[in-house]
Each structure stands twice: as C-alpha cells, then as structure tokens.
Motif scaffolding. Sequence first.
Motif, PDB file in Angstrom:
ATOM      1  N   LEU A 232     -18.965  21.742 -41.353  1.00 42.40           N
ATOM      2  CA  LEU A 232     -20.312  21.338 -40.947  1.00 42.40           C
ATOM      3  C   LEU A 232     -20.268  20.369 -39.772  1.00 42.40           C
ATOM      4  N   MET A 233     -19.302  19.449 -39.797  1.00 44.77           N
ATOM      5  CA  MET A 233     -19.146  18.524 -38.667  1.00 44.77           C
ATOM      6  C   MET A 233     -18.838  19.290 -37.382  1.00 44.77           C
ATOM      7  N   ALA A 234     -18.014  20.314 -37.505  1.00 46.60           N
ATOM      8  CA  ALA A 234     -17.676  21.120 -36.333  1.00 46.60           C
ATOM      9  C   ALA A 234     -18.917  21.825 -35.778  1.00 46.60           C
ATOM     10  N   GLU A 235     -19.794  22.286 -36.676  1.00 48.14           N
ATOM     11  CA  GLU A 235     -21.020  22.945 -36.229  1.00 48.14           C
ATOM     12  C   GLU A 235     -21.947  21.991 -35.494  1.00 48.14           C
ATOM     13  N   PHE A 236     -21.923  20.726 -35.859  1.00 40.42           N
ATOM     14  CA  PHE A 236     -22.736  19.730 -35.173  1.00 40.42           C
ATOM     15  C   PHE A 236     -22.117  19.309 -33.832  1.00 40.42           C
ATOM     16  N   HIS A 237     -20.875  19.728 -33.588  1.00 40.58           N
ATOM     17  CA  HIS A 237     -20.159  19.358 -32.353  1.00 40.58           C
ATOM     18  C   HIS A 237     -20.103  17.841 -32.170  1.00 40.58           C
ATOM     19  N   LEU A 238     -19.826  17.144 -33.269  1.00 36.11           N
ATOM     20  CA  LEU A 238     -19.717  15.692 -33.178  1.00 36.11           C
ATOM     21  C   LEU A 238     -18.456  15.322 -32.392  1.00 36.11           C
ATOM     22  N   PRO A 239     -18.561  14.359 -31.470  1.00 35.22           N
ATOM     23  CA  PRO A 239     -17.470  14.086 -30.535  1.00 35.22           C
ATOM     24  C   PRO A 239     -16.391  13.149 -31.061  1.00 35.22           C
ATOM     25  N   TYR A 240     -16.305  12.989 -32.356  1.00 32.37           N
ATOM     26  CA  TYR A 240     -15.383  12.005 -32.900  1.00 32.37           C
ATOM     27  C   TYR A 240     -14.000  12.618 -33.126  1.00 32.37           C
TER      28      TYR A 240
ATOM     29  N   PRO B  91     -24.532   2.226 -38.702  1.00 29.41           N
ATOM     30  CA  PRO B  91     -25.031   0.894 -39.078  1.00 29.41           C
ATOM     31  C   PRO B  91     -25.015   0.635 -40.581  1.00 29.41           C
ATOM     32  N   GLU B  92     -25.269   1.670 -41.408  1.00 26.70           N
ATOM     33  CA  GLU B  92     -25.304   1.424 -42.850  1.00 26.70           C
ATOM     34  C   GLU B  92     -23.913   1.127 -43.401  1.00 26.70           C
ATOM     35  N   LEU B  93     -22.880   1.738 -42.803  1.00 27.73           N
ATOM     36  CA  LEU B  93     -21.511   1.447 -43.236  1.00 27.73           C
ATOM     37  C   LEU B  93     -21.080   0.059 -42.783  1.00 27.73           C
ATOM     38  N   VAL B  94     -21.491  -0.299 -41.572  1.00 27.48           N
ATOM     39  CA  VAL B  94     -21.151  -1.631 -41.055  1.00 27.48           C
ATOM     40  C   VAL B  94     -21.861  -2.699 -41.881  1.00 27.48           C
ATOM     41  N   ALA B  95     -23.153  -2.487 -42.158  1.00 29.52           N
ATOM     42  CA  ALA B  95     -23.926  -3.469 -42.926  1.00 29.52           C
ATOM     43  C   ALA B  95     -23.343  -3.669 -44.319  1.00 29.52           C
ATOM     44  N   GLY B  96     -22.801  -2.602 -44.897  1.00 23.27           N
ATOM     45  CA  GLY B  96     -22.206  -2.693 -46.228  1.00 23.27           C
ATOM     46  C   GLY B  96     -20.754  -3.105 -46.221  1.00 23.27           C
TER      47      GLY B  96
ATOM     48  N   LYS C 212     -12.584   7.906 -35.711  1.00 25.90           N
ATOM     49  CA  LYS C 212     -12.974   6.719 -34.962  1.00 25.90           C
ATOM     50  C   LYS C 212     -14.352   6.947 -34.355  1.00 25.90           C
ATOM     51  N   VAL C 213     -15.276   6.035 -34.694  1.00 25.51           N
ATOM     52  CA  VAL C 213     -16.677   6.195 -34.314  1.00 25.51           C
ATOM     53  C   VAL C 213     -17.189   4.877 -33.748  1.00 25.51           C
ATOM     54  N   PRO C 214     -17.932   4.894 -32.647  1.00 29.93           N
ATOM     55  CA  PRO C 214     -18.564   3.652 -32.170  1.00 29.93           C
ATOM     56  C   PRO C 214     -19.346   3.001 -33.304  1.00 29.93           C
ATOM     57  N   PHE C 215     -19.114   1.699 -33.532  1.00 24.24           N
ATOM     58  CA  PHE C 215     -19.645   1.057 -34.739  1.00 24.24           C
ATOM     59  C   PHE C 215     -21.167   1.101 -34.810  1.00 24.24           C
ATOM     60  N   GLU C 216     -21.839   1.146 -33.637  1.00 24.05           N
ATOM     61  CA  GLU C 216     -23.300   1.145 -33.664  1.00 24.05           C
ATOM     62  C   GLU C 216     -23.881   2.465 -34.179  1.00 24.05           C
ATOM     63  N   GLU C 217     -23.037   3.489 -34.326  1.00 24.05           N
ATOM     64  CA  GLU C 217     -23.517   4.778 -34.811  1.00 24.05           C
ATOM     65  C   GLU C 217     -23.433   4.912 -36.338  1.00 24.05           C
TER      66      GLU C 217
ATOM     67  N   VAL D 164     -18.126  10.370 -44.147  1.00 27.37           N
ATOM     68  CA  VAL D 164     -18.680  11.051 -42.974  1.00 27.37           C
ATOM     69  C   VAL D 164     -20.111  11.505 -43.195  1.00 27.37           C
ATOM     70  N   VAL D 165     -20.583  11.474 -44.456  1.00 23.93           N
ATOM     71  CA  VAL D 165     -21.976  11.824 -44.703  1.00 23.93           C
ATOM     72  C   VAL D 165     -22.906  10.984 -43.840  1.00 23.93           C
ATOM     73  N   SER D 166     -22.537   9.726 -43.607  1.00 25.62           N
ATOM     74  CA  SER D 166     -23.376   8.850 -42.776  1.00 25.62           C
ATOM     75  C   SER D 166     -23.490   9.383 -41.358  1.00 25.62           C
ATOM     76  N   LEU D 167     -22.361   9.884 -40.807  1.00 20.59           N
ATOM     77  CA  LEU D 167     -22.366  10.430 -39.448  1.00 20.59           C
ATOM     78  C   LEU D 167     -23.226  11.686 -39.361  1.00 20.59           C
ATOM     79  N   VAL D 168     -23.000  12.582 -40.303  1.00 18.80           N
ATOM     80  CA  VAL D 168     -23.657  13.881 -40.256  1.00 18.80           C
ATOM     81  C   VAL D 168     -25.154  13.743 -40.527  1.00 18.80           C
ATOM     82  N   VAL D 169     -25.509  12.888 -41.472  1.00 14.41           N
ATOM     83  CA  VAL D 169     -26.922  12.695 -41.808  1.00 14.41           C
ATOM     84  C   VAL D 169     -27.679  12.099 -40.625  1.00 14.41           C
ATOM     85  N   THR D 170     -27.049  11.157 -39.922  1.00 19.46           N
ATOM     86  CA  THR D 170     -27.681  10.569 -38.735  1.00 19.46           C
ATOM     87  C   THR D 170     -27.966  11.640 -37.697  1.00 19.46           C
ATOM     88  N   GLN D 171     -27.003  12.533 -37.489  1.00 15.31           N
ATOM     89  CA  GLN D 171     -27.174  13.609 -36.521  1.00 15.31           C
ATOM     90  C   GLN D 171     -28.245  14.601 -36.995  1.00 15.31           C
TER      91      GLN D 171
END
Length: 453
Positions: free
Chosen positions: A131-139, A181-186, A174-179, A203-210
């Motif tokens: 699913l991450m590959a389908e979103f073409h996430l650049p991480y 925020p819920e993981l950083v806050a916790g 590796k993901v820019p921390f500002e992307e 990674v659910v946080s990354l995919v859900v944001t996208q």
Amino acid sequence: MEVVRSHRKPAEADDVVPTLPLYLSAPALQVRLEDFELYAVDRLRVLKEISDGLSRGKKSDEMEKLVRELWKLHMSHPHASEVVNKDIISHFVLRLVYCRTEELRKWFLSMETSLFRYRFRSETHEAQRALMAEFHLPYKTVTSAEFENVKDKLSQVARSTGQSLSSGDGIFYKVPFEEVPELVAGRRVYIQKGQAYVAMNQVVSLVVTQFRFLLSKALVLTNRKWTTMIREQEKDRLTPLVESLSSSYLGPDYSQPREFTEISLKDIDQVAKSSFPLCMRHLFEKLREDHHLKHGGRMQLGLFLKGVGLKLDDALAFWKAEFSRKFGVERFDKEYAYSIRHNYGKEGKRTDYTPYSCQKIISSMPGVGDHHGCPYRHFSEEKLRAALGRMGVGSRALEDVMEKVRNKHYQLACTLTFEAVHGTSYDAGINHPNQYFSDSKKTLESRNNANTA
C-alpha cells in the motif's frame, strides 16, 4: 452513473495484493441503481457506528475490533468477487453524497480516515508495504549499517512505549519529523538531524496522513463536478437520492407502534414525564402551557405520539382539548383536524407518515416562536441546563452531557441523558425519539417487575 475503482497493476504470482483499496481513481463500473443506494447505506452504517465509537471515547484496540465487526456485518457480499467492488462503489457514492457542503466533507473525511486507519492496521506488514508503494511515498528504508548505528537509541524509544524493538520487524523509514506530528508528540520515534525513524508498525501514521490529504483534495474536486455538471444532469434520477442519503435514518421503522402499543389520554402526562425524550417533553409541555404549537411542532410531536401508540380518535381528542382552549372547537375542526387525520393516513394520498428521526430533527431550523427541533442543538446552554435539571439529570452527568453538546455530539448527549434519568448504561445510542420512548418503557417495566418479584 459510472462508479470507479482504483488502478492497480496486474499482480505477479508472488505479489502481495492488499484487500484495502486506496480509492485513487476509478475506471467505469456498471452499477444498478438499487445497488448504488444499498451499498452506500451499508457503508454509511459502518461510518456512523465509527462516529459513535469515537464519540464515546473507545480506545484504539476497541475501535480496531469494532471496525472488523462492522465491516463483516455490513460490507460482506454473497459473491466473494463482488466484495471489493462493493467497497469501492460505496466509497465513491458517499464521496458524492458528502462533497456538497463543508460540514458534510469534514465529517466524511474524518470517518473515512478513521475507517482506513483501522483497516490498514489489520493488514499484514507485506500488504502494508504494498500500500505504501501504491501511494509512492518518498521515504527510504534505513540500511542495515545505519540501523546498527542507531539501534540502541531505537531500543530506548521502543522500551519507553512498552514495546520491544523486534515488534517493528526490523524495518524502519526515515521521515521528516514534521510529517509525523502524532508520533513526535507521543515521543514514540527517535529523531536525528530532523529525521524521524519510523518503525514498520508505526507507518499507519504516514499512510493515513497521505490518505487524508488525497481524499480532502478529491472531495473539493468532486464538489466542483457536482455543482457544475452532475447535479443538473442527474436531476431526475440520482440527484434526489444523493441529496437525501446524508440525512437518511438507518434504524428501525417507527411508523407503527412496536412495543407498549397503546398510550391512553389519562396516562399521557405521566408517560411524558417518565419516558419522553427531551425534544418531545419540551413540545408536550409547551402545548400544555400555550395550548398551541406551530406547524413544525405539531408535526414533530404528532407523529411521535402516533408512533408510540396514540390512536387517531385519542389524538383528535388530545389536540382538540388543547387548541380549543385558545381558538375554540369550531376553528380547530376547520383548520387543524384535517392535518391530524392526514398524518394517520386518513386524508389526501393516504400516506402513512413516519415519526421524525433524530437526524431530521437535528437538521431542522426552528424560527421565532417555534418549539420543535433538537434541544441539544437549538437551546442556549442556560436553557438546556435548566431543562435537564427538571428531568432529574444530576450535576456530574449534566457536565458530561454539556461536553458532548459543545462537541456537537447531540445524539450522544441524549444517550447520556437517558442513562442519567434511568440509572442504567445504554450502549445502543439514541437515534430516534421513539427508540428513546420504547427503551425507556422497557427499562421501567423491567425495574417494576424486579421490584414486585
């Protein structure tokens, strides 16, 4: 109407094909009109139950279990090959339904994102990566050498959250921390040089944001197509259906009394005090006080009374007794009796009218001098507090109700009122005034039987 499904490359023999669509685009699918509505209603049931669960403060694992159960209950299909089609069709139909106003878009975006989140978490790690590959996430994944360099730091973070490093199955991004925020806050990720190290189980946080970002854009574009083209083109076929679905009542039919099939005029005041929901109790009291209600109030209260078992002859006697005190019997017979008989299907088209649901009542817009509508939405805070106090809602429960009102969870506020008045938990949630009445009568009857046993 053409309904779409997401583009996916044909699967190779060893490919992992996720069961969760991304709804990115949609080649044409032929959809029967009855399926168009049926699929949408089934998905809407799931979304509304998710909304209720979140409003009640269910925990993440409870929500994940709830979503699995709801999906199995409402989104299955007799033909296994059609399950994915039903998923995709229902999403795009509701996208059309909920694109039309900012308030509708906001609710749909929130509920679909929550649904996607919990379904994604139920996928295997292999399916999640697909699913991450389908979103073409650049991480990029962390290399083995780099992983060894930061392994101790990652272990410290994992231990602080009550997990072991192995639970992330050794794969980190590796993901820019500002992307994230819920993981950083916790404090659930290790950050180095502005990069957050995100474990596979996070990674659910990354995919859900996208997913949320893309759906938000899509809803705006769909609204543009709806207003400029689709609404007019489909005005005789799909438009009425689309415009009614967002306010559809999905619960039992209360057009005919269900249990406790009759209420008598001699008992109506006592029953109103013990078992009417606040919206109907307010109308009832105003009718007794002013001997009149405007049309909206007469419809809301009259159909409710019909649904709880007030027979036509008693209804005519009830309304006449009040209205004649202000207008006289002759004017009542001339101006008001017809509409009462009409509501019972005895005049005009002989339609058997249905009592109003919570959604219909909440969405009404009472004007000056009107008393219909939902008190949780339409009353001032001071007026609502006073009304709930008269119903016997204690101070602690009252604050819980007011919190739900401030968050616009009006039906949940009514549910909490039911629990406070009856001294019992009520997991079903109030969706209809006649449901409130029926279950109130059941609760009181059960309590009386227990006391006399």
